[in-house]
Design an enzyme around this catalytic site. Structure first.
Site, mmCIF file in Angstrom:
data_model
loop_
_atom_site.group_PDB
_atom_site.id
_atom_site.type_symbol
_atom_site.label_atom_id
_atom_site.label_comp_id
_atom_site.label_asym_id
_atom_site.label_seq_id
_atom_site.Cartn_x
_atom_site.Cartn_y
_atom_site.Cartn_z
ATOM 1 N N GLU A 278 -2.231 2.753 6.386
ATOM 2 C CA GLU A 278 -1.519 3.165 7.603
ATOM 3 C C GLU A 278 -2.087 2.444 8.821
ATOM 4 O O GLU A 278 -1.344 1.977 9.691
ATOM 5 C CB GLU A 278 -1.661 4.685 7.830
ATOM 6 C CG GLU A 278 -1.086 5.549 6.731
ATOM 7 C CD GLU A 278 -2.069 5.870 5.626
ATOM 8 O OE1 GLU A 278 -2.876 4.986 5.252
ATOM 9 O OE2 GLU A 278 -2.051 7.002 5.124
ATOM 10 N N ASN B 28 -4.129 -0.872 1.984
ATOM 11 C CA ASN B 28 -5.554 -0.590 2.199
ATOM 12 C C ASN B 28 -6.377 -1.849 1.913
ATOM 13 O O ASN B 28 -6.066 -2.628 1.014
ATOM 14 C CB ASN B 28 -6.055 0.623 1.405
ATOM 15 C CG ASN B 28 -5.747 0.589 -0.078
ATOM 16 O OD1 ASN B 28 -4.804 -0.065 -0.516
ATOM 17 N ND2 ASN B 28 -6.546 1.302 -0.849
HETATM 18 N N1 THU Z 1 -6.392 5.361 1.659
HETATM 19 C C1 THU Z 1 -5.368 4.876 2.412
HETATM 20 O O1 THU Z 1 -5.134 3.659 2.463
HETATM 21 N N2 THU Z 1 -4.631 5.750 3.132
HETATM 22 C C2 THU Z 1 -4.803 7.107 3.110
HETATM 23 O O2 THU Z 1 -4.176 7.812 3.863
HETATM 24 C C3 THU Z 1 -5.749 7.688 2.154
HETATM 25 C C4 THU Z 1 -6.772 6.751 1.626
HETATM 26 C C5 THU Z 1 -7.192 4.422 0.860
HETATM 27 C C6 THU Z 1 -8.570 4.175 1.391
HETATM 28 C C7 THU Z 1 -9.301 3.717 0.143
HETATM 29 O O3 THU Z 1 -9.115 2.323 0.008
HETATM 30 C C8 THU Z 1 -8.582 4.421 -0.989
HETATM 31 O O4 THU Z 1 -7.370 4.911 -0.454
HETATM 32 C C9 THU Z 1 -9.361 5.571 -1.581
HETATM 33 O O5 THU Z 1 -9.777 6.434 -0.597
#
Ligand code: THU
Length: 139
Positions: free
Chosen positions: A55, A42
């Site tokens: 993802e 992320n």
């Molecule tokens: N996040 C992801 O990277 N993938 C997901 O499927 C759920 C949420 C991240 C986005 C943000 O940086 C953090 O988790 C909190 O929402």
């Protein structure tokens, strides 16, 4: 398909997460039809809406390398609970996957559950839904 391997790659990718706002690190590993694996983390932003999930980072890397058929996606996070892809990511996985695409959801200890896209995004909206109704957009 080696689920243990994909989860390990997702956990490794998590180490690169840029998550200064939520403190919640996520990693993903995408396996394409060629067998190659692309990873992502992320990438948050001070303007929260500009944040990119792990993802979608991994999928953008695969697609930009010319790989647009996804057979499996593993997700790992810092959570005690298993992390599932958010709604936007499910939609993006469905763009490049199919009903049988495996989604391997794990927690910070690497414990995981395996799903298929048809179970976590039933009745997905797809390009064909409007392409077939609008002849002008058929190519
Ligand atoms: N996040 C992801 O990277 N993938 C997901 O499927 C759920 C949420 C991240 C986005 C943000 O940086 C953090 O988790 C909190 O929402």
């Amino acid at each position: 398909m080696d689920f243990d391997y994909l989860v390990r790659k997702a956990m490794e990718a998590k180490e690169k997460a840029y998550a200064p706002y939520s403190g919640f690190r996520v990693g993903a590993a995408v396996q394409t039809a060629s067998g190659r694996v692309y990873t992502g983390c992320n990438v948050e932003n001070s303007s929260f809406g500009a944040t990119i999930c792990a993802e979608r980072t991994a999928i953008a890397k695969a697609v930009s390398e010319g790989e647009s058929k996804i057979v499996a996606v593993a997700v790992s996070s810092d959570g005690e609970n298993i992390t599932y892809p958010c709604g936007i990511c499910r939609q993006v996985i469905s763009e490049f996957g199919n009903d049988e695409t495996k989604v391997i959801c794990s927690n910070k200890n690497g414990q995981y559950k395996i799903y298929e896209m048809k179970d976590i995004l039933p009745h997905a909206f797809a390009g064909e839904d409007f392409m077939t109704k609008n002849k002008g957009m058929n190519t």
